[in-house]
Design a protein around this motif. Structure first.
Motif, mmCIF file in Angstrom:
data_model
loop_
_atom_site.group_PDB
_atom_site.id
_atom_site.type_symbol
_atom_site.label_atom_id
_atom_site.label_comp_id
_atom_site.label_asym_id
_atom_site.label_seq_id
_atom_site.Cartn_x
_atom_site.Cartn_y
_atom_site.Cartn_z
ATOM 1 N N MET A 1 34.278 3.473 45.873
ATOM 2 C CA MET A 1 35.438 2.704 46.169
ATOM 3 C C MET A 1 35.159 1.255 45.802
ATOM 4 O O MET A 1 34.143 0.717 46.177
ATOM 5 C CB MET A 1 35.741 2.822 47.655
ATOM 6 N N ALA A 2 36.083 0.642 45.095
ATOM 7 C CA ALA A 2 35.891 -0.748 44.708
ATOM 8 C C ALA A 2 37.109 -1.551 45.121
ATOM 9 O O ALA A 2 38.228 -1.100 45.018
ATOM 10 C CB ALA A 2 35.683 -0.840 43.200
ATOM 11 N N ALA A 3 36.866 -2.744 45.587
ATOM 12 C CA ALA A 3 37.966 -3.624 45.974
ATOM 13 C C ALA A 3 37.732 -4.999 45.383
ATOM 14 O O ALA A 3 36.603 -5.440 45.252
ATOM 15 C CB ALA A 3 38.066 -3.717 47.495
ATOM 16 N N ALA A 4 38.812 -5.656 45.034
ATOM 17 C CA ALA A 4 38.698 -7.004 44.479
ATOM 18 C C ALA A 4 39.906 -7.816 44.896
ATOM 19 O O ALA A 4 40.999 -7.285 45.039
ATOM 20 C CB ALA A 4 38.615 -6.945 42.959
ATOM 21 N N ASP A 20 40.522 0.465 44.245
ATOM 22 C CA ASP A 20 40.402 1.621 43.366
ATOM 23 C C ASP A 20 39.588 2.678 44.093
ATOM 24 O O ASP A 20 38.475 2.406 44.537
ATOM 25 C CB ASP A 20 39.725 1.247 42.048
ATOM 26 N N VAL A 21 40.151 3.879 44.198
ATOM 27 C CA VAL A 21 39.507 4.972 44.925
ATOM 28 C C VAL A 21 39.241 6.112 43.940
ATOM 29 O O VAL A 21 40.179 6.765 43.475
ATOM 30 C CB VAL A 21 40.397 5.488 46.080
ATOM 31 N N PRO A 22 37.966 6.369 43.613
ATOM 32 C CA PRO A 22 37.653 7.475 42.701
ATOM 33 C C PRO A 22 37.698 8.817 43.428
ATOM 34 O O PRO A 22 37.288 8.918 44.585
ATOM 35 C CB PRO A 22 36.231 7.148 42.236
ATOM 36 N N PRO A 24 37.051 13.267 42.820
ATOM 37 C CA PRO A 24 36.304 14.192 41.965
ATOM 38 C C PRO A 24 37.111 14.702 40.767
ATOM 39 O O PRO A 24 36.541 15.055 39.746
ATOM 40 C CB PRO A 24 35.948 15.353 42.906
ATOM 41 N N SER A 25 38.450 14.745 40.904
ATOM 42 C CA SER A 25 39.280 15.245 39.801
ATOM 43 C C SER A 25 40.610 14.500 39.779
ATOM 44 O O SER A 25 41.021 13.886 40.772
ATOM 45 C CB SER A 25 39.547 16.747 39.972
ATOM 46 N N SER A 26 41.294 14.582 38.653
ATOM 47 C CA SER A 26 42.607 13.943 38.538
ATOM 48 C C SER A 26 43.620 14.648 39.435
ATOM 49 O O SER A 26 44.544 14.024 39.946
ATOM 50 C CB SER A 26 43.078 13.931 37.089
ATOM 51 N N ARG A 27 43.452 15.943 39.637
ATOM 52 C CA ARG A 27 44.356 16.701 40.535
ATOM 53 C C ARG A 27 44.260 16.162 41.963
ATOM 54 O O ARG A 27 45.272 15.977 42.628
ATOM 55 C CB ARG A 27 43.989 18.173 40.495
ATOM 56 N N GLU A 28 43.055 15.894 42.443
ATOM 57 C CA GLU A 28 42.876 15.356 43.791
ATOM 58 C C GLU A 28 43.444 13.936 43.896
ATOM 59 O O GLU A 28 44.041 13.580 44.915
ATOM 60 C CB GLU A 28 41.409 15.406 44.199
ATOM 61 N N ALA A 29 43.277 13.148 42.852
ATOM 62 C CA ALA A 29 43.849 11.795 42.851
ATOM 63 C C ALA A 29 45.368 11.864 42.910
ATOM 64 O O ALA A 29 46.011 11.085 43.629
ATOM 65 C CB ALA A 29 43.394 11.024 41.610
ATOM 66 N N ASP A 30 45.963 12.823 42.194
ATOM 67 C CA ASP A 30 47.412 12.981 42.202
ATOM 68 C C ASP A 30 47.907 13.466 43.567
ATOM 69 O O ASP A 30 48.949 13.024 44.050
ATOM 70 C CB ASP A 30 47.826 13.957 41.098
ATOM 71 N N ILE A 31 47.160 14.364 44.204
ATOM 72 C CA ILE A 31 47.523 14.826 45.548
ATOM 73 C C ILE A 31 47.509 13.645 46.521
ATOM 74 O O ILE A 31 48.418 13.483 47.335
ATOM 75 C CB ILE A 31 46.575 15.950 46.017
ATOM 76 N N ALA A 32 46.486 12.810 46.436
ATOM 77 C CA ALA A 32 46.407 11.634 47.299
ATOM 78 C C ALA A 32 47.585 10.694 47.037
ATOM 79 O O ALA A 32 48.199 10.178 47.980
ATOM 80 C CB ALA A 32 45.079 10.909 47.094
ATOM 81 N N LEU A 33 47.907 10.467 45.771
ATOM 82 C CA LEU A 33 49.036 9.603 45.411
ATOM 83 C C LEU A 33 50.324 10.117 46.038
ATOM 84 O O LEU A 33 51.065 9.371 46.674
ATOM 85 C CB LEU A 33 49.187 9.521 43.895
ATOM 86 N N ARG A 34 50.581 11.407 45.897
ATOM 87 C CA ARG A 34 51.812 11.981 46.444
ATOM 88 C C ARG A 34 51.820 11.963 47.968
ATOM 89 O O ARG A 34 52.867 11.823 48.584
ATOM 90 C CB ARG A 34 52.034 13.389 45.913
ATOM 91 N N SER A 35 50.649 12.080 48.568
ATOM 92 C CA SER A 35 50.566 12.050 50.036
ATOM 93 C C SER A 35 50.785 10.647 50.587
ATOM 94 O O SER A 35 51.347 10.484 51.668
ATOM 95 C CB SER A 35 49.197 12.549 50.501
ATOM 96 N N LEU A 36 50.342 9.641 49.866
ATOM 97 C CA LEU A 36 50.396 8.262 50.353
ATOM 98 C C LEU A 36 51.628 7.496 49.887
ATOM 99 O O LEU A 36 52.000 6.506 50.496
ATOM 100 C CB LEU A 36 49.128 7.520 49.925
ATOM 101 N N GLY A 55 43.559 8.846 35.316
ATOM 102 C CA GLY A 55 42.459 9.809 35.332
ATOM 103 C C GLY A 55 42.247 10.316 36.743
ATOM 104 O O GLY A 55 43.167 10.823 37.377
ATOM 105 N N SER A 56 41.052 10.134 37.260
ATOM 106 C CA SER A 56 40.758 10.590 38.622
ATOM 107 C C SER A 56 40.637 9.429 39.610
ATOM 108 O O SER A 56 40.038 9.572 40.673
ATOM 109 C CB SER A 56 39.462 11.408 38.621
ATOM 110 N N THR A 57 41.240 8.293 39.262
ATOM 111 C CA THR A 57 41.171 7.111 40.130
ATOM 112 C C THR A 57 42.550 6.733 40.635
ATOM 113 O O THR A 57 43.484 6.546 39.850
ATOM 114 C CB THR A 57 40.551 5.915 39.376
#
Length: 97
Positions: A1-4, A20-22, A24-36, A55-57
């Motif tokens: 996780m990186a913050a600036a 920026d939250v990395p 493991p996969s782009s699918r998991e990043a998309d699930i998080a996006l839709r959840s949040l 990508g996965s971030t």
């Protein structure tokens, strides 16, 4: 996780924060996006939040008029993010579509 701190924030007098939250996969990043994404800021003015996936971030960018409003929004988002991450961990990796 990186913050600036928001160096890319071009609005004069605005405070910015980026996270920026990395995942493991782009699918998991998309699930998080839709959840949040459904969570809108309770206050109509003074703050904006933008969520994107590359990508996965998962990237989140805030812009606020006041430090207090920014802090409350970021803290609330981090609480929700923690819940999403714990839920994903509990149920394991997503099933491929």
């Amino acid at each position: 996780m990186a913050a600036a701190d928001g160096d890319g924030n071009h609005e004069r007098g605005k405070l910015g924060f980026s996270l920026d939250v990395p995942f493991p996969s782009s699918r998991e990043a998309d699930i998080a996006l839709r959840s949040l994404s459904p969570d809108r800021e309770p206050r109509k003015g003074g703050i904006s939040k933008q969520l994107t996936v590359a990508g996965s971030t998962l990237s989140v960018r805030w812009s606020a008029d006041e430090a207090r409003i920014l802090r409350v929004s970021v803290n609330s988002f981090l609480d929700h993010l923690q819940l999403v991450l714990e839920t994903m961990q509990m149920f394991g990796p997503p099933v491929p579509q």
